[in-house]
Scaffold this motif. Structure first.
Motif, PDB file in Angstrom:
ATOM      1  N   MET A   1       0.841  -1.204   0.000  1.00  0.00           N
ATOM      2  CA  MET A   1       0.000   0.000   0.000  1.00  0.00           C
ATOM      3  C   MET A   1       0.871   1.247   0.000  1.00  0.00           C
ATOM      4  N   ALA A   2       1.932   1.221   0.814  1.00  0.00           N
ATOM      5  CA  ALA A   2       2.798   2.401   0.891  1.00  0.00           C
ATOM      6  C   ALA A   2       3.394   2.706  -0.477  1.00  0.00           C
ATOM      7  N   LEU A   3       3.844   1.663  -1.165  1.00  0.00           N
ATOM      8  CA  LEU A   3       4.436   1.895  -2.482  1.00  0.00           C
ATOM      9  C   LEU A   3       3.372   2.344  -3.482  1.00  0.00           C
TER      10      LEU A   3
ATOM     11  N   PHE B   1       0.804   4.087  -2.820  1.00  0.00           N
ATOM     12  CA  PHE B   1       0.550   5.502  -2.554  1.00  0.00           C
ATOM     13  C   PHE B   1       1.670   6.373  -3.109  1.00  0.00           C
ATOM     14  N   LEU B   2       2.898   5.918  -2.929  1.00  0.00           N
ATOM     15  CA  LEU B   2       4.025   6.706  -3.423  1.00  0.00           C
ATOM     16  C   LEU B   2       3.996   6.789  -4.945  1.00  0.00           C
TER      17      LEU B   2
END
Lengths: 504, 636
Positions: free
Chosen positions: B182-184, B186-187
């Motif tokens: 998810m973090a990637l 979003f990035l």
């Protein structure tokens, strides 16, 4: 005076002190005094809490400026003033402090039996100091409150604590005092340079990089102990174990937030370049805190110690989030501070419920509690899940935002923080399993009574908040989003201009 | 209607959980069943409207978080993909609720059990109707919690507690990767909303992160998350242990909720996955290996539920490699048909266990088919569907998956095809081993158990019969929509296939020997099992004795549990103890003492650091590590 012309912050700060004075006046035999002290303390703190709700409703979320500002000259020749005010960062911590205090007083209703009057006075004084610290807009004033918080806490641990209370309270005091001395030096140095201790004015002031580094280290010494960061965390488990339940709740709920608040209020805005310079160091310590203390928590035999270590791990997430310097990371850190205040406070209360009945915190003593205390088991399950950051509970939004923020800075740091998800689940579920599940083996446990109405009254607001913060975190996030976004912009601008100057 | 399908189960869970003590167990149980029936009605109507009628919709509830550029809401997204899941989950879950009324009739706290069941269903529904990755994660973790509660439902049993914890923690390991995925995401995309991500996917094909293609990395991270939930190779250890829960729970975990979530995630993310060929290859290889690996273990287990559990693991492998070769529709179709026959098999097994006075070991059964004829018949139907015998549900989906793997014409596709065919043989073999050992031959149970042998009550048999109907006909009826000529209209853009790949067409154009082979291996598996266990019951024992190494290796599940205990669990425990007692207590707390004694003129504090203890050095190493990592990060 603030715009409304009403010094609400000073009122919130000093009202508990008035209550404390009233308790001091009470005369009569011991039972009467105790009962009077309890009720006075409860009413004072409840009124304070209700008044503090004004902040919730009247706070203007669309501006990053300080609000409800009060200004009185104190020592004008030194540029020191009595200045109070809150912005998006501090306002919710004021509310956290005013909310937890009445709950703590309720939690001590029956468990504290000796010197009730002094105990209640200590708690009210503590509230004054906490609220004052979050409202102070003058560095000197902040320092006074920041240090003064230690005294009632020291007494609460030292007088009403457990068997090794003296050792624990001295350890607590010495550790935190050591850092504070350095901070005082830093404040004096700052004042010497800038000629003022007003925080808003200091924020405008440019400090040369070389000095920033030294100031940062001095602040770091003070705040890192308070957070606490690894490896200066060992005072915390001892302090928690020996403190009475309510003392632990305040310690975990509010006092642990002081260090992180200090980083946000001073280190980041005043020392942007030094903060950036030291960020990798902070990341490393934070990750070590998450992994190391989670593992240590796994090995604990004492319920309170376990939760204390888990607090250190959670605070690792907070420091990590603060030093990502981006919106997600900082808001996540703030949210984690709030949620941790509620959840770990509630977990300590949960331990207190068992301790009041069985007078031991040994995990091995329990087992099968769910059978006789189903309501308690449900409450403990909720807070366990909140502690492991299950989505839908208070723990999740903060941790999620910090990991998101950390990923854009460095994915390995994010990975380290995410490891806490597994380790956290491991130690919390182990705790739950050994306390609540299994067969009842001890006869004394078979007769345990489920939570009493007074305990339900303590837990209900915390349960409601835990779910509310998980399902609709927006009503909390909206308080700090403008302030944080301005902070991030200013930070970037400061870094940018510094880089520009260096380029010339 | 959309809202009702999702929230009726939550209502049921709340009533049963909180008011169960006041309204009584019977009322609590029937309330949850009623809520589930309402949900199933809403779910079926939604399926009809969205999938058949082609009218998708999204219900936005309220904002969840809004932080900087990150913003997402609680919302219910109904497209064909989620409508299939909602329809299927509510239907199967309703039957399982109904069945549980009979199965749990002797339990002490049924209202708690039903509250958990309904909560489980609600979480799964939140998962499948999510409109962004975070809500999906909410459901994802929510089913983790519910499964934890249900596996550990009999919390006085130590083994149940251990299994529950294991399930939660293994799942959490997968969740780390989901979180980082998810973090990637979003990035890379600046959003976690499906619509935004999907629309931007094609434009981000060249984005890279740390020198790796971002989309590939997202694909791999999310797949690792899916592995945890769907018990793929390496993360599978929790699934067989999950048998500690009551049998209806197993049915729910294996058929409708929980393990299918990983497959669903892969299909949901098809617009991303399609641009991540390497990630898809990994999915294919892991899926195919799991299919084969779990089938080999299934052949030697003796616990009736464990055999079926490994078969789930294996079938999930099929679904994954189907998704891996780009046949998301087929994967979903197998998920759909599998839900019917796997729920049927588990509930049937529950009925057997119920009849046999809680005996689960098939070596102690046998010769009972006349006594429990309905259970016997439905178990046959379930096994026929599982083995992929023509006209039964499993045939349509499994056949399509194997043909698709063959048609992929890549080495991973071929690998998957070979694994899949061998696994199909083994599947048929262990299914009939189970049937014969359980129902035929001489009774091996004790006299007492045989006397109490009885067919289950109607409240348990009705769900069985309904599921049997589904296991028999679901494939035939729905094949044209899911994978047949109407698939484009049916899916209505809910799943994305790269236009260049043409997998959906290619899968129907394979040489004729391929489907023949698939059918032949299935039938020969059955025949072998019938010969070995029906006519020559002494032979299997002799085979096992002839190859003791292989037999033990399989019986002990390839020693994964032991391996993990050795490399993760025990070192972690040891390290925890060391960190605490040596790191915290001796070194950090000892430092002030050491300084003090130095000041007093003795160097005892320093000497203490040189005790030659490994742990001390380990601690020094951490400090060194802190310094080095810091320097390294600062250098960047």
């Amino acid at each position: 005076m603030n715009a409304a012309g009403f010094p609400i912050l000073s009122l919130l700060t000093f009202l508990p002190l008035v209550g404390a004075a009233a308790i001091m006046m009470v005369r009569g035999d011991e039972a009467v005094v105790a009962s009077n002290a309890r009720w006075t303390a409860l009413w004072t703190s409840l009124i304070t809490f209700v008044l503090s709700l004004v902040l919730w409703t009247q706070f203007d979320k669309s501006t990053a400026d300080y609000q409800f500002v009060e200004h009185l000259s104190w020592m004008p020749e030194f540029g020191i003033a009595y200045m109070m005010g809150v912005d998006g960062i501090s306002v919710l911590f004021v509310l956290l402090a005013t909310l937890l205090t009445p709950l703590c007083i309720l939690a001590s209703w029956e468990s504290v039996r000796s010197r009730v009057r002094e105990y209640m006075i200590a708690f009210l004084v503590l509230e004054t100091m906490m609220v004052g610290m979050f409202c102070a807009l003058d560095f000197m004033l902040f320092y006074v409150f920041f240090e003064a918080v230690l005294i009632p806490m020291f007494l609460i641990i030292g007088i009403w604590g457990g068997a090794r209370r003296v050792y624990a309270s001295y350890k607590f005091f010495l550790y935190t005092l050591l850092g504070s001395v350095l901070m005082l030096l830093a404040i004096i140095a700052l004042w010497y340079q800038a000629g003022t201790t007003s925080i808003p004015e200091l924020a405008e002031f440019d400090i040369p990089f070389g000095m920033q580094v030294w100031l940062f280290l001095a602040f770091f010494a003070s705040f890192a102990v308070k957070v606490p960061m690894w490896p200066v965390h060992t005072w915390l488990p001892d302090a928690h174990v020996e403190a009475p339940t309510a003392g632990s709740v305040i310690l975990a709920g509010v006092l642990l937030k002081m260090g992180a608040y200090g980083f946000l209020r001073f280190s980041l805005p005043l020392l942007p370049e030094a903060s950036l310079y030291f960020a990798p160091f902070i990341y490393t310590l934070s990750i070590v805190a998450v992994v190391y203390t989670s593992l240590v928590a796994l090995a604990q035999q004492d319920m309170k110690k376990l939760i204390a270590y888990s607090s250190v791990a959670h605070m690792g997430i907070v420091t990590l989030g603060i030093f990502t310097f981006n919106q997600q990371g900082i808001e996540g850190a703030l949210f984690t501070m709030l949620s941790h205040g509620i959840v770990s406070g509630a977990l300590f209360l949960c331990v207190g419920v068992l301790y009041d009945r069985e007078h031991t915190r040994e995990i091995a003593h329990y087992g099968g509690v769910a059978k006789v205390m189903p309501a308690y088991a449900l409450i403990l399950m909720l807070f366990t899940m909140a502690s492991v950051a299950l989505p839908g509970t208070a723990g999740f939004p903060g941790e999620f935002l910090v990991i998101l923020g950390a990923w854009s800075v460095n994915p390995w740091v994010a990975f380290g923080a995410a490891l806490g998800m597994v380790l956290g689940a491991a130690y919390m579920l182990t705790l739950y399993r050994r306390v609540a599940f299994g067969k009842i083996t001890r006869d004394s446990l078979r007769a345990l009574l489920d939570v009493s109405p007074r305990e339900v009254a303590i837990f209900s607001p915390l349960i409601a908040l835990t779910l509310w913060m998980g399902i609709y975190p927006q009503s909390f996030l909206s308080f700090f989003s403008v302030t944080v976004s301005q902070m991030v912009q200013q930070h970037q601008a400061a870094i940018g201009s510094a880089a520009h100057l260096a380029g010339i | 209607m959309f809202v009702g399908a999702v929230f009726f189960p939550l209502l049921g869970a709340t009533i049963s959980g909180f008011l169960g003590r006041w309204i009584g167990d019977r009322a609590a149980m029937w309330t949850t069943v009623l809520c589930m029936v309402l949900a199933a009605i809403c779910g079926s109507l939604s399926f009809w409207q969205v999938a058949m009628g082609g009218q998708p919709g999204t219900v936005t509830l309220f904002t969840w978080m809004d932080v900087g550029e990150l913003e997402f809401a609680w919302a219910l997204r109904y497209d064909t993909l989620s409508a299939i899941m909602v329809g299927m989950v509510t239907f199967i879950s309703t039957l399982i609720h109904l069945y549980s009324i009979g199965y749990m009739s002797h339990d002490a706290t049924p209202s708690r059990f039903f509250a958990y069941l309904s909560l489980f269903t609600f979480m799964m529904l939140m998962l499948v109707t999510a409109d962004n990755l975070v809500q999906l994660f909410f459901g994802w973790e929510g089913v983790g919690l519910a499964s934890y509660l249900l596996i550990g439902y009999w919390y006085e049993k130590e083994s149940a507690n251990a299994a529950a914890m294991k399930a939660f923690i293994v799942n959490r390991v997968g969740d780390i990767f989901f979180m980082l995925g998810m973090a990637l995401t979003f990035l890379t995309f600046g959003s976690l909303d499906f619509d935004t991500i999907f629309a931007a996917a094609a434009g981000k094909v060249d984005a890279s992160f740390l020198g790796v293609n971002s989309i590939e990395l997202i694909g791999v991270l999310l797949f690792l998350g899916a592995c945890g939930k769907s018990a793929q190779l390496g993360f599978h250890t929790w699934l067989p242990d999950a048998m500690e829960g009551p049998t209806p729970v197993s049915a729910l975990i294996h058929a409708a909720t929980m393990v299918t979530a990983g497959v669903f995630l892969m299909c949901r993310m098809s617009p991303i996955m399609e641009y991540a060929p390497v990630a898809l290859s990994i999915v294919t290889i892991v899926g195919a290996s799991t299919a084969l690996f779990a089938a080999t273990i299934g052949c030697v287990q003796n616990d009736i539920k464990r055999i079926i559990a490994y078969s789930t693991c294996s079938q999930l492998g099929y679904m994954f490699f189907a998704a891996g070769v780009g046949l998301y529709q087929t994967a979903m179709f197998h998920l759909f048909t599998h839900a019917f026959f796997k729920a049927l098999l588990f509930l049937g097994a529950g009925s057997v266990i119920h009849a046999m006075s809680d005996e689960q070991d098939i070596r102690k059964m046998g010769g009972i088919w006349r006594k429990i004829p309905i259970t016997y018949v439905v178990m046959w139907i379930g096994s026929l569907a599982l083995a992929g015998i023509p006209l039964f549900a499993g045939y349509y989906s499994k056949d399509a998956i194997l043909e698709g793997a063959f048609a992929a014409h890549s080495w991973v596709g071929n690998y998957a095809f070979i694994c899949g065919v061998i696994a199909a043989f083994l599947t048929a073999f262990y299914s009939w081993r189970l049937l014969i050992l359980t129902f035929h031959g001489k009774p091996r149970a004790d006299h007492h158990t045989m006397e109490h042998l009885h067919e289950s009550p109607a409240v348990m048999l009705i769900p069985l019969v309904l599921l049997a109907v589904g296991a028999a006909f679901a494939g035939m009826v729905f094949a044209p929509y899911f994978i047949g000529h109407e698939y484009e209209h049916f899916w209505n853009g809910a799943i994305f296939n790269l236009p260049a790949k043409h997998m959906m067409e290619a899968m129907h154009h394979v040489p004729e020997w391929v489907p023949m082979l698939v059918m032949t291996v299935a039938i020969s598996g059955i025949v072998l099992a019938v010969i070995l266990y029906g006519f020559l019951p002494a032979v299997p024992g002799r085979i096992a004795a002839a190859f003791p190494g292989i037999y033990r290796f399989l019986l002990n599940k390839w020693y994964f549990d032991e391996l993990y205990a050795r490399i993760f669990v025990e070192p972690a425990k040891r390290l925890a103890m060391r960190f605490w007692q040596i790191g915290d207590m001796r070194i950090i707390d000892g430092m002030p003492n050491g300084v003090a004694s130095l000041a007093a003129g003795t160097a005892r504090g320093v000497v203490r650091l040189q005790t030659g203890r490994v742990a001390n050095y380990a601690f020094t190493m951490i400090i060194g590590l802190v310094v080095f990592v810091t320097l390294f990060l600062m250098g960047h």
